[in-house]
Design a protein around this motif. Structure first.
Motif, PDB file in Angstrom:
ATOM      1  N   GLY A 192       5.960   2.259   9.348  1.00  0.00           N
ATOM      2  CA  GLY A 192       6.792   3.300   9.934  1.00  0.00           C
ATOM      3  C   GLY A 192       8.040   3.566   9.126  1.00  0.00           C
ATOM      4  N   VAL A 193       8.899   4.386   9.689  1.00  0.00           N
ATOM      5  CA  VAL A 193      10.202   4.696   9.107  1.00  0.00           C
ATOM      6  C   VAL A 193      11.267   4.149  10.053  1.00  0.00           C
ATOM      7  N   GLU A 194      12.083   3.254   9.554  1.00  0.00           N
ATOM      8  CA  GLU A 194      13.145   2.670  10.370  1.00  0.00           C
ATOM      9  C   GLU A 194      14.442   3.436  10.112  1.00  0.00           C
ATOM     10  N   LEU A 195      14.937   4.062  11.165  1.00  0.00           N
ATOM     11  CA  LEU A 195      16.153   4.877  11.090  1.00  0.00           C
ATOM     12  C   LEU A 195      17.347   4.024  11.491  1.00  0.00           C
ATOM     13  N   PHE A 196      18.217   3.765  10.536  1.00  0.00           N
ATOM     14  CA  PHE A 196      19.453   3.024  10.773  1.00  0.00           C
ATOM     15  C   PHE A 196      20.596   4.026  10.865  1.00  0.00           C
ATOM     16  N   MET A 277      18.915  14.156   7.284  1.00  0.00           N
ATOM     17  CA  MET A 277      18.240  13.066   7.980  1.00  0.00           C
ATOM     18  C   MET A 277      16.807  13.445   8.315  1.00  0.00           C
ATOM     19  N   LEU A 278      16.603  14.635   8.860  1.00  0.00           N
ATOM     20  CA  LEU A 278      15.263  15.067   9.227  1.00  0.00           C
ATOM     21  C   LEU A 278      14.362  15.177   8.005  1.00  0.00           C
ATOM     22  N   GLY A 282      11.005  13.025   7.355  1.00  0.00           N
ATOM     23  CA  GLY A 282       9.770  13.760   7.113  1.00  0.00           C
ATOM     24  C   GLY A 282       9.099  13.393   5.811  1.00  0.00           C
ATOM     25  N   ALA A 283       9.907  13.110   4.791  1.00  0.00           N
ATOM     26  CA  ALA A 283       9.347  12.755   3.488  1.00  0.00           C
ATOM     27  C   ALA A 283       8.715  11.371   3.477  1.00  0.00           C
ATOM     28  N   GLY A 287       0.866   9.902   7.933  1.00  0.00           N
ATOM     29  CA  GLY A 287      -0.160   9.968   8.966  1.00  0.00           C
ATOM     30  C   GLY A 287       0.155  10.891  10.113  1.00  0.00           C
ATOM     31  N   THR A 288       1.321  11.485  10.112  1.00  0.00           N
ATOM     32  CA  THR A 288       1.736  12.388  11.179  1.00  0.00           C
ATOM     33  C   THR A 288       2.949  13.176  10.714  1.00  0.00           C
ATOM     34  N   GLU A 289       3.331  14.163  11.478  1.00  0.00           N
ATOM     35  CA  GLU A 289       4.546  14.928  11.196  1.00  0.00           C
ATOM     36  C   GLU A 289       5.609  14.586  12.229  1.00  0.00           C
ATOM     37  N   LEU A 290       6.841  14.596  11.783  1.00  0.00           N
ATOM     38  CA  LEU A 290       7.955  14.335  12.693  1.00  0.00           C
ATOM     39  C   LEU A 290       8.059  15.450  13.717  1.00  0.00           C
TER      40      LEU A 290
END
Length: 446
Positions: A192-196, A277-278, A282-283, A287-290
Motif C-alpha cells: 500500500g501507500v502509507e500517508l504520513f 499530495m493526491l 495516485g502515482a 491495482g486501483t485508483e485513488l
C-alpha cells in the motif's frame, strides 16, 4: 499475489481515572469541558459497546488495556517522596495540575498509541510497531513504555512482528502515532501507500506552521518511522497539514481526514498542498485508483467538522460499499447531518452511516477513530498474535462485569488525590491483565 489480510481494530479500554482536566491545549473539546464531573464507568461501557457492535458485524476487534493512573513512578521522578498515600496527598496539595496530568486516562485514544506498518509494505515482511513518544503533551509523554510492553505482549512472535522504541522525546521528533498516519491500498494484503501527515518541519524555521496552536507531528519524526519500518519511496507519501486547520482546533490529521482501502475522505482545509499530495498517492497506488472524497467548506464549515468530529469516524468495508461509523454529535449539527444524508442517498462510496454513543470520550476531544489503532494482519500473523485480547461474546461479558465492579460512576478533580482510588485502580488492572492474559505489563507489577 497478495495474501489475504484483514484490518483489525484495537480499541483502548477507557481507564478508571477518566476525567476532564482540560490538559490538551489545541483540543477544543478538551478545553471546553475542563473540570466537569466525569463518569468513568459509563465511558468504559460506551467504549465496550462500540467494540461489541463492530465485532458483531464481523470486524476483527481487539482490546488494549488502560494504563496505571495516577502514575506514581512519574510523581516520584519529579521529587514527590514517601509512601504512596503521602506522594498523592503531597501532589494534590502542592501540584494539583501535575497530579491531574499523571492521572489522565488519555491512553484510551489508541490512534496515538503507535504507528503500524503491515508486512506487505516493509522490507523484511514483518509487521512493524513504533510507540508514539507524544512529546508535545506531558500527560501523554509518559505512555509509550507501557504501550510498548502491551504491544509486545500481544504481538510477541518476532518471526512476524518487529518492535521499535519510541523516537527521542524532543520536539524535533514529536510523534503522535497513527492519528497522523493512514494507509491506502487496493486490498489489505497488497503493498500500500502509507500517508504520513506532519504539522511542521522542525529543522527549517522558515517552513510554514501554525501560529496559535502547536503542531504536534514533525516531518522528521514521520521520516524516521518510515526508515525504521523499512518503507521505501513507493510505499510513502509525506504531506503537510494545513496550518490554518491546526489553529482551528485540528490538532491531529484524523480530526479532518480518514482513509480506508483506496478511499481518502477529507475536508478541503486538511492539507497544505492538496494537489501534490493526491498526485503523489495516485502515482504510487497500484491495482486501483485513488478515490478522493473531498468535503468543501460550503458543505461542512470547518468549525462544524471540528465540533462534530465528522472525520474522526471509522471508515469500514461492507459488502455494499463503505460504512462511516460516526459519533452521535454528527447528527446534532445540521450541516454535518445533511451532508451524511446526501452521501448515503448518492451513488458515492459511503453507502451507510452508523451512529455510536461515545459522548464521554467526545467531551475530552476523542471520537470513534481516536479510540482505535488499526493493525493489518494476514492469516499467519493473526494466528501468531495473542488471541486473548480479541473481543468475542465471552470476553465482552467478562470486561463489562469487570468495569461495573471496579469503576466509579462519578469522578471529580479533587478525587485524584484519594489513595483509595489508586488502590482501586491497581486491584482492577491486576485482575484485567489476568483476564486478557497479558502478564505483568504495569510498573506496579514489575
Amino acid at each position: 499475489m497478495a495474501r489475504h489480510a484483514v484490518e483489525a481494530n484495537f480499541d483502548g479500554l477507557i481507564g478508571p481515572t477518566h476525567n476532564y482536566a482540560g490538559l490538551s491545549w489545541g483540543n477544543v473539546a478538551s478545553r471546553t469541558n475542563v473540570r466537569a464531573v466525569s463518569n468513568p464507568r459509563e465511558a468504559a461501557l460506551q467504549g465496550l459497546a462500540k467494540m461489541k457492535q463492530l465485532a458483531d458485524r464481523g470486524y476483527v476487534q481487539g482490546v488494549l488495556p488502560p494504563h496505571e493512573r495516577p502514575h506514581l513512578p512519574t510523581l516520584r521522578a519529579l521529587g514527590f517522596a514517601g509512601k504512596d498515600d503521602e506522594v498523592l496527598r503531597n501532589a494534590a496539595r502542592n501540584s494539583p495540575l501535575i497530579l491531574a496530568a499523571v492521572s489522565s486516562a488519555s491512553t484510551m485514544w489508541t490512534a496515538n498509541a503507535a504507528t503500524v506498518s503491515p508486512s506487505a509494505d516493509t522490507a523484511d515482511n514483518r509487521v512493524h510497531f513504533t510507540p508514539a513518544n507524544l512529546s508535545a503533551k506531558f500527560h501523554r509523554s509518559i505512555e509509550h513504555n507501557v504501550t510498548g510492553r502491551a504491544l509486545k505482549a500481544i504481538f510477541a512472535d518476532d518471526a512476524y512482528f518487529a518492535h521499535h522504541p519510541a523516537l527521542p522525546p524532543v520536539s524535533q521528533f514529536g510523534d503522535e502515532g497513527a492519528a497522523n498516519h493512514t494507509r491506502l491500498c487496493s486490498s489489505y494484503g497488497d503493498a500500500g501507500v502509507e500517508l504520513f501527515v506532519y504539522g511542521q518541519v522542525a529543522f527549517d524555521e522558515r517552513a510554514p506552521g501554525p501560529k496559535l496552536y502547536p503542531a504536534r507531528q514533525t516531518l522528521e519524526a514521520s521520516q524516521a518511522i518510515a526508515r525504521l519500518h523499512g518503507l521505501n519511496d513507493r510505499n510513502t507519501v509525506f504531506a503537510q497539514q494545513n496550518p490554518d486547520a491546526i489553529d482551528a482546533g485540528v490538532f491531529h490529521n484524523d480530526v479532518i481526514a480518514v482513509g480506508n482501502g483506496n478511499m481518502l475522505f477529507y475536508h478541503e482545509m486538511a492539507f497544505l498542498d492538496e494537489d501534490r499530495m493526491l498526485a503523489d498517492i495516485g502515482a504510487r497506488l497500484t491495482g486501483t485508483e485513488l478515490e478522493a472524497l473531498r468535503v468543501s467548506n460550503d458543505q461542512v464549515p470547518l468549525e462544524d467538522a471540528v465540533a462534530s468530529y465528522l472525520f474522526n469516524s471509522q471508515l469500514l468495508n461492507t459488502p455494499d460499499g463503505m460504512m462511516l461509523a460516526v459519533p452521535g454529535e454528527c447528527r446534532e449539527i445540521e450541516s454535518v447531518s445533511r451532508y451524511l444524508d446526501t452521501q448515503v442517498r448518492s451513488d458515492g462510496p459511503i453507502t451507510s452511516v452508523e451512529v455510536f454513543d461515545v459522548k464521554q470520550s467526545m467531551r475530552n476531544g476523542g471520537g470513534p477513530a481516536c479510540l482505535r489503532l488499526r493493525v493489518v494482519l494476514n492469516d499467519d500473523e493473526l494466528d501468531a498474535m495473542h488471541p486473548g485480547v480479541l473481543l468475542n461474546d465471552a470476553l465482552y461479558e467478562r470486561l463489562t462485569t469487570w468495569v461495573e465492579a471496579h469503576y466509579r460512576s462519578e469522578l471529580r478533580q479533587d478525587d485524584l488525590g484519594d489513595p483509595m482510588l489508586l488502590e482501586e485502580v491497581r486491584k482492577g488492572l491486576d485482575e484485567l491483565t489476568g483476564i486478557l492474559g497479558l502478564g505483568s505489563v504495569y510498573d506496579f507489577q514489575q
